[in-house]
Structure formats: structure tokens, C-alpha cells
Write an enzyme that holds these catalytic residues in place. Structure first.
Site, PDB file in Angstrom:
ATOM      1  CG  HIS A 165      -2.048  -1.043   1.033  1.00  0.00           C
ATOM      2  ND1 HIS A 165      -2.056  -2.218   1.728  1.00  0.00           N
ATOM      3  CD2 HIS A 165      -3.137  -1.075   0.232  1.00  0.00           C
ATOM      4  CE1 HIS A 165      -3.121  -2.925   1.380  1.00  0.00           C
ATOM      5  NE2 HIS A 165      -3.792  -2.254   0.465  1.00  0.00           N
ATOM      6  CG  HIS A 194      -2.634  -5.476  -3.492  1.00  0.00           C
ATOM      7  ND1 HIS A 194      -2.297  -4.136  -3.581  1.00  0.00           N
ATOM      8  CD2 HIS A 194      -3.642  -5.542  -2.595  1.00  0.00           C
ATOM      9  CE1 HIS A 194      -3.056  -3.430  -2.765  1.00  0.00           C
ATOM     10  NE2 HIS A 194      -3.893  -4.263  -2.161  1.00  0.00           N
ATOM     11  CB  CYS A 204     -13.613  -5.537   0.930  1.00  0.00           C
ATOM     12  SG  CYS A 204     -13.576  -4.096   1.982  1.00  0.00           S
ATOM     13  CG  HIS A 250      -5.731  -7.650   0.653  1.00  0.00           C
ATOM     14  ND1 HIS A 250      -5.846  -6.919   1.815  1.00  0.00           N
ATOM     15  CD2 HIS A 250      -5.629  -6.755  -0.344  1.00  0.00           C
ATOM     16  CE1 HIS A 250      -5.799  -5.639   1.524  1.00  0.00           C
ATOM     17  NE2 HIS A 250      -5.668  -5.503   0.225  1.00  0.00           N
ATOM     18  CD  GLU A 291     -14.034  -7.475   7.101  1.00  0.00           C
ATOM     19  OE1 GLU A 291     -15.046  -6.821   6.770  1.00  0.00           O
ATOM     20  OE2 GLU A 291     -12.950  -7.390   6.496  1.00  0.00           O
ATOM     21  CE1 TYR A 317      -9.595   0.926  -4.813  1.00  0.00           C
ATOM     22  CE2 TYR A 317     -10.112  -1.323  -5.440  1.00  0.00           C
ATOM     23  CZ  TYR A 317      -9.822  -0.381  -4.470  1.00  0.00           C
ATOM     24  OH  TYR A 317      -9.728  -0.772  -3.164  1.00  0.00           O
ATOM     25  CD  GLU A 333      -6.583  -0.768  -0.458  1.00  0.00           C
ATOM     26  OE1 GLU A 333      -5.869  -1.498  -1.174  1.00  0.00           O
ATOM     27  OE2 GLU A 333      -7.085  -1.156   0.606  1.00  0.00           O
ATOM     28  CD  GLU A 340      -7.560  -3.483  -2.785  1.00  0.00           C
ATOM     29  OE1 GLU A 340      -7.041  -3.759  -1.687  1.00  0.00           O
ATOM     30  OE2 GLU A 340      -8.787  -3.372  -2.948  1.00  0.00           O
ATOM     31  CD1 TRP A 369     -14.454  -1.351  -1.713  1.00  0.00           C
ATOM     32  CD2 TRP A 369     -12.789  -0.108  -0.911  1.00  0.00           C
ATOM     33  NE1 TRP A 369     -14.453  -1.503  -0.350  1.00  0.00           N
ATOM     34  CE2 TRP A 369     -13.437  -0.749   0.171  1.00  0.00           C
ATOM     35  CE3 TRP A 369     -11.695   0.728  -0.636  1.00  0.00           C
ATOM     36  CZ2 TRP A 369     -13.038  -0.580   1.491  1.00  0.00           C
ATOM     37  CZ3 TRP A 369     -11.297   0.886   0.673  1.00  0.00           C
ATOM     38  CH2 TRP A 369     -11.968   0.244   1.725  1.00  0.00           C
TER      39      TRP A 369
END
Length: 175
Positions: A25, A31, A66, A68, A86, A101, A111, A113, A158
């Protein structure tokens, strides 16, 4: 505890390496990531407000969860894992689309990603992890779309991109 690594990818979503999440980041390297959208039988979207302790976009509203992917983990496996971590539940997920984005943040992080969008259905209240999530709510998509237009600063970057460019992929009318 070792820092979590993200999967560095090229523009075809092919893995080209691994890197610590913060370093990726800081360097704004592309990524792999995912965004999960969970709906109920009333066609409402479950939103989460990110915890105020998050390293970027704290306190902002966004999709259900959201994160990774981990090395060797499929998009669906990653989505289910993080949904449980979460929001405290798991449901079947379906991939719909993906996009790239890039969004810089005031804290110097960016970000960048290759984001995979997944959909699922659930009708109960989540059991949120308060280290990750401040609050949650159900909202009809049209109400979310209108609120993003009225209050764009209360939503993650995002999430706004997905609503602007990929609305047809999340505007589901049947569970």
C-alpha cells in the site's frame, strides 16, 4: 505476529509475487483483493461501517466485507473466510466481475487493487467483529445509490467505484 502478505498481480490477475500488506500500500503496487456484497430476501444490501481503528478509510461505510486473498486461496474461499472474520457468518458466494482501481489516501497509502466482486444471500443479523466493523445496516440499493450521491465522503472509494461502474453486476432482484 508476521504481517499479512498480499498477492502482487499483473493486469491479467496473474500472480507475480508476495509482499507485506503495508509495503504494497505504501508503494501503490497492484495486488489481488475482493469485495463481498450480501443481500437479504428483501433485496437489501448489508453495509458495514469500517472500524475507526482501520489504517485507511476508518469509519466509512462500504460493502458487506472486503479484504485480500492469501496465497493458494481461491476468491470464494477468501470471501467466506473474511466474511466470517468480519461479520460472523458464512454463506455461499458467487463471483460476478472484477476490475482494477487505484485510490490514494490522505495517510500516504494507496489502494491499487485487482478487485473481485462476489455476491451472497443472508437474512439474519451478523455477529460483527468490533475490531473490524463499527456498525452494520441493511439498505435497498437505490437508497444506497442516492446516499452516495448526497454524502460521498461517508463511503469508501472502492464502494463508490463499484456503484458507478458495476451497478448492473450487484443489482440483483432475486435471491
Amino acid at each position: 505476529m508476521e504481517e499479512e502478505k498480499v498477492i502482487l498481480v499483473n493486469e491479467q490477475d496473474e500472480q507475480i509475487g508476495l509482499m507485506g500488506k503495508m509495503e504494497a500500500h505504501e508503494k501503490a503496487l497492484l495486488h489481488r483483493a475482493f469485495s463481498v456484497f450480501v443481500f437479504n430476501d428483501k433485496h437489501e444490501l448489508m453495509l458495514q461501517q469500517r472500524a475507526f481503528s482501520k489504517y485507511h478509510s476508518p469509519g466509512l461505510w462500504t460493502n458487506t466485507c472486503c479484504s485480500h486473498q492469501r496465497e493458494g486461496e481461491s476468491n470464494i474461499e477468501a470471501g467466506k473466510r473474511r466474511l466470517f472474520e468480519e461479520m460472523g457468518f458464512v454463506t455461499e458466494l458467487e463471483e460476478t466481475t472484477s476490475f482494477i482501481y487505484k485510490a490514494p489516501f490522505e495517510n500516504g497509502l494507496t489502494e491499487h487493487e485487482y478487485d473481485h466482486i462476489m455476491l451472497g444471500y443472508f437474512n439474519d443479523a451478523p455477529e460483527i467483529n468490533t475490531d473490524e466493523v463499527e456498525a452494520w445496516k441493511w439498505m435497498p440499493l437505490e437508497a444506497v445509490k442516492n446516499d452516495i450521491n448526497l454524502n460521498p465522503d461517508t463511503y469508501t472509494e472502492w464502494f463508490k467505484i463499484i456503484f458507478e461502474k458495476f451497478y448492473k453486476h450487484i443489482n440483483i432482484t432475486k435471491p
